[in-house]
Design a protein around this motif. Structure first.
Motif, PDB file in Angstrom:
ATOM      1  N   TYR A  63      -4.751   6.757  -3.030  1.00  0.00           N
ATOM      2  CA  TYR A  63      -4.000   5.420  -3.064  1.00  0.00           C
ATOM      3  C   TYR A  63      -3.111   5.148  -1.622  1.00  0.00           C
ATOM      4  N   THR A  64      -3.197   3.991  -1.151  1.00  0.00           N
ATOM      5  CA  THR A  64      -2.489   3.591   0.048  1.00  0.00           C
ATOM      6  C   THR A  64      -1.627   2.175  -0.174  1.00  0.00           C
ATOM      7  N   GLY A  65      -0.533   2.177   0.169  1.00  0.00           N
ATOM      8  CA  GLY A  65       0.346   0.968   0.311  1.00  0.00           C
ATOM      9  C   GLY A  65       0.659   0.544   1.562  1.00  0.00           C
ATOM     10  N   ILE A  66       0.575  -0.867   1.751  1.00  0.00           N
ATOM     11  CA  ILE A  66       0.706  -1.454   3.062  1.00  0.00           C
ATOM     12  C   ILE A  66       1.977  -2.231   3.005  1.00  0.00           C
ATOM     13  N   TYR A  67       3.015  -2.078   4.119  1.00  0.00           N
ATOM     14  CA  TYR A  67       4.308  -2.577   4.114  1.00  0.00           C
ATOM     15  C   TYR A  67       4.625  -3.114   5.566  1.00  0.00           C
ATOM     16  N   ASP A  68       5.654  -4.024   5.619  1.00  0.00           N
ATOM     17  CA  ASP A  68       6.330  -4.483   6.857  1.00  0.00           C
ATOM     18  C   ASP A  68       5.183  -4.784   8.025  1.00  0.00           C
ATOM     19  N   VAL A  69       4.407  -5.815   7.508  1.00  0.00           N
ATOM     20  CA  VAL A  69       3.477  -6.544   8.173  1.00  0.00           C
ATOM     21  C   VAL A  69       4.446  -7.627   8.873  1.00  0.00           C
ATOM     22  N   VAL A  70       4.438  -7.193  10.245  1.00  0.00           N
ATOM     23  CA  VAL A  70       5.239  -8.373  10.768  1.00  0.00           C
ATOM     24  C   VAL A  70       5.012  -8.663  12.231  1.00  0.00           C
ATOM     25  N   VAL A  71       4.898  -9.750  12.614  1.00  0.00           N
ATOM     26  CA  VAL A  71       4.540 -10.415  14.148  1.00  0.00           C
ATOM     27  C   VAL A  71       5.549 -11.249  14.493  1.00  0.00           C
ATOM     28  N   LYS A  72       6.171 -11.267  15.761  1.00  0.00           N
ATOM     29  CA  LYS A  72       7.201 -11.945  16.029  1.00  0.00           C
ATOM     30  C   LYS A  72       6.443 -13.480  16.084  1.00  0.00           C
ATOM     31  N   PRO A  73       7.520 -14.732  16.032  1.00  0.00           N
ATOM     32  CA  PRO A  73       6.606 -15.938  15.735  1.00  0.00           C
ATOM     33  C   PRO A  73       5.837 -16.461  16.939  1.00  0.00           C
ATOM     34  N   ARG A  83      -5.764  -7.898  12.893  1.00  0.00           N
ATOM     35  CA  ARG A  83      -6.071  -6.603  13.420  1.00  0.00           C
ATOM     36  C   ARG A  83      -5.460  -5.333  12.897  1.00  0.00           C
ATOM     37  N   MET A  84      -4.036  -5.480  12.887  1.00  0.00           N
ATOM     38  CA  MET A  84      -3.320  -4.323  12.470  1.00  0.00           C
ATOM     39  C   MET A  84      -3.614  -3.958  11.080  1.00  0.00           C
ATOM     40  N   VAL A  85      -3.796  -4.769  10.112  1.00  0.00           N
ATOM     41  CA  VAL A  85      -3.902  -4.623   8.694  1.00  0.00           C
ATOM     42  C   VAL A  85      -5.501  -3.965   8.653  1.00  0.00           C
ATOM     43  N   GLU A  86      -6.280  -4.420   9.247  1.00  0.00           N
ATOM     44  CA  GLU A  86      -7.559  -3.903   9.401  1.00  0.00           C
ATOM     45  C   GLU A  86      -7.846  -2.591   9.809  1.00  0.00           C
ATOM     46  N   SER A  87      -6.946  -2.290  10.938  1.00  0.00           N
ATOM     47  CA  SER A  87      -6.913  -0.771  11.419  1.00  0.00           C
ATOM     48  C   SER A  87      -6.597  -0.043  10.107  1.00  0.00           C
ATOM     49  N   LEU A  88      -5.348  -0.325   9.519  1.00  0.00           N
ATOM     50  CA  LEU A  88      -4.771   0.664   8.236  1.00  0.00           C
ATOM     51  C   LEU A  88      -5.863   0.653   7.347  1.00  0.00           C
ATOM     52  N   VAL A  89      -6.442  -0.503   7.023  1.00  0.00           N
ATOM     53  CA  VAL A  89      -7.572  -0.302   6.034  1.00  0.00           C
ATOM     54  C   VAL A  89      -8.702   0.485   6.241  1.00  0.00           C
ATOM     55  N   GLU A  90      -9.161   0.525   7.708  1.00  0.00           N
ATOM     56  CA  GLU A  90     -10.212   1.526   8.069  1.00  0.00           C
ATOM     57  C   GLU A  90      -9.642   2.946   8.144  1.00  0.00           C
ATOM     58  N   GLY A  94     -11.664   3.793   1.510  1.00  0.00           N
ATOM     59  CA  GLY A  94     -12.026   4.711   0.297  1.00  0.00           C
ATOM     60  C   GLY A  94     -11.123   5.076  -0.646  1.00  0.00           C
ATOM     61  N   THR A  95      -9.560   4.504  -0.131  1.00  0.00           N
ATOM     62  CA  THR A  95      -8.609   4.691  -1.066  1.00  0.00           C
ATOM     63  C   THR A  95      -8.381   3.040  -1.582  1.00  0.00           C
ATOM     64  N   TYR A  96      -7.519   3.145  -2.833  1.00  0.00           N
ATOM     65  CA  TYR A  96      -7.232   1.815  -3.314  1.00  0.00           C
ATOM     66  C   TYR A  96      -6.105   1.237  -2.344  1.00  0.00           C
ATOM     67  N   PHE A  97      -6.020  -0.031  -1.974  1.00  0.00           N
ATOM     68  CA  PHE A  97      -4.811  -0.494  -1.162  1.00  0.00           C
ATOM     69  C   PHE A  97      -4.193  -1.533  -2.099  1.00  0.00           C
ATOM     70  N   PHE A  98      -2.714  -1.169  -1.837  1.00  0.00           N
ATOM     71  CA  PHE A  98      -1.821  -2.225  -2.552  1.00  0.00           C
ATOM     72  C   PHE A  98      -0.602  -2.725  -1.675  1.00  0.00           C
ATOM     73  N   LEU A  99      -0.359  -4.064  -2.062  1.00  0.00           N
ATOM     74  CA  LEU A  99       0.958  -4.483  -1.583  1.00  0.00           C
ATOM     75  C   LEU A  99       1.498  -5.592  -2.076  1.00  0.00           C
ATOM     76  N   THR A 100       2.933  -5.916  -1.630  1.00  0.00           N
ATOM     77  CA  THR A 100       3.190  -7.192  -2.114  1.00  0.00           C
ATOM     78  C   THR A 100       3.438  -8.111  -1.114  1.00  0.00           C
ATOM     79  N   TYR A 101       3.292  -9.301  -1.505  1.00  0.00           N
ATOM     80  CA  TYR A 101       3.349 -10.371  -0.421  1.00  0.00           C
ATOM     81  C   TYR A 101       4.687 -11.572  -0.661  1.00  0.00           C
ATOM     82  N   THR A 102       5.019 -11.770   0.546  1.00  0.00           N
ATOM     83  CA  THR A 102       6.284 -13.009   0.175  1.00  0.00           C
ATOM     84  C   THR A 102       5.584 -14.239   0.254  1.00  0.00           C
ATOM     85  N   GLU A 103       6.291 -15.232  -0.226  1.00  0.00           N
ATOM     86  CA  GLU A 103       5.923 -16.496  -0.455  1.00  0.00           C
ATOM     87  C   GLU A 103       5.219 -17.226   0.661  1.00  0.00           C
ATOM     88  N   GLY A 104       3.913 -17.718   0.454  1.00  0.00           N
ATOM     89  CA  GLY A 104       3.190 -18.342   1.480  1.00  0.00           C
ATOM     90  C   GLY A 104       2.230 -17.440   2.424  1.00  0.00           C
TER      91      GLY A 104
END
Ligand SMILES: CC(C)(COP(=O)(O)OP(=O)(O)OC[C@H]1O[C@@H](n2cnc3c(N)ncnc32)[C@H](O)[C@@H]1OP(=O)(O)O)[C@@H](O)C(=O)NCCC(=O)NCCS
Length: 125
Positions: A63-73, A83-90, A94-104
């Motif tokens: 299991y893997t959780g993904i958090y705090d995905v942020v890029v300055k406006p 690219r950053m999320v893909e790098s974490l997924v890579e 082979g693990t399950y990935f989970f996250l929560t997302y904010t609106e939009g």
């Protein structure tokens, strides 16, 4: 723009808090560095400027959780977050990935390969 991606690099609380603030998120300066240190994190830089980051917490097998995905406006819309999320997924392939997302932000995560799971739950703070 030549964006440099750094894995588990130097951490500067002020710099990290500034990036969070740029998207309206308030984080505690005293615990943000230990929290990142307990994660696997990727940071995006242009020259010396921190543009954004993303982090994962994983057991490395299941299991893997993904958090705090942020890029300055001002740097959004250039593929940096994807690219950053893909790098974490890579990294934790082979693990399950989970996250929560904010609106939009659902569509963004769909672009990164995520799908809704109606069985997910959480305990909100
Ligand atoms: C969400 C966020 C990280 C996206 O960062 P970004 O660097 O602009 O995203 P990218 O440029 O990598 O976008 C990748 C793809 O997702 C799409 N996308 C990005 N944000 C989107 C949104 N809010 N709605 C729909 N699509 C979106 C882009 O159009 C792009 O599509 P493409 O691959 O077809 O060109 C950024 O908007 C952000 O930091 N927001 C504030 C913090 C936040 O809410 N983070 C998410 C926590 S749940």
């Amino acid at each position: 723009m030549n964006v440099k991606y750094v894995i588990n690099g130097e951490l500067n609380a002020e710099e990290i808090i500034e990036v969070f603030k740029s998207v309206g998120w308030n984080k505690n300066k005293d615990i943000i560095v230990p929290a990142f240190k307990n994660s696997y994190y990727i940071m995006a830089y242009y020259e010396d400027e921190l543009l954004g980051f993303s982090r994962a917490i994983s057991d490395n097998y299941y299991y893997t959780g993904i958090y705090d995905v942020v890029v300055k406006p001002e740097y959004q819309g250039r593929g940096i977050a994807k690219r950053m999320v893909e790098s974490l997924v890579e990294e934790f392939k082979g693990t399950y990935f989970f996250l929560t997302y904010t609106e939009g932000k659902r569509a963004f995560y769909e672009k990164c390969g995520f799908e809704d799971n109606s069985n997910a739950m959480w305990i909100p703070l």
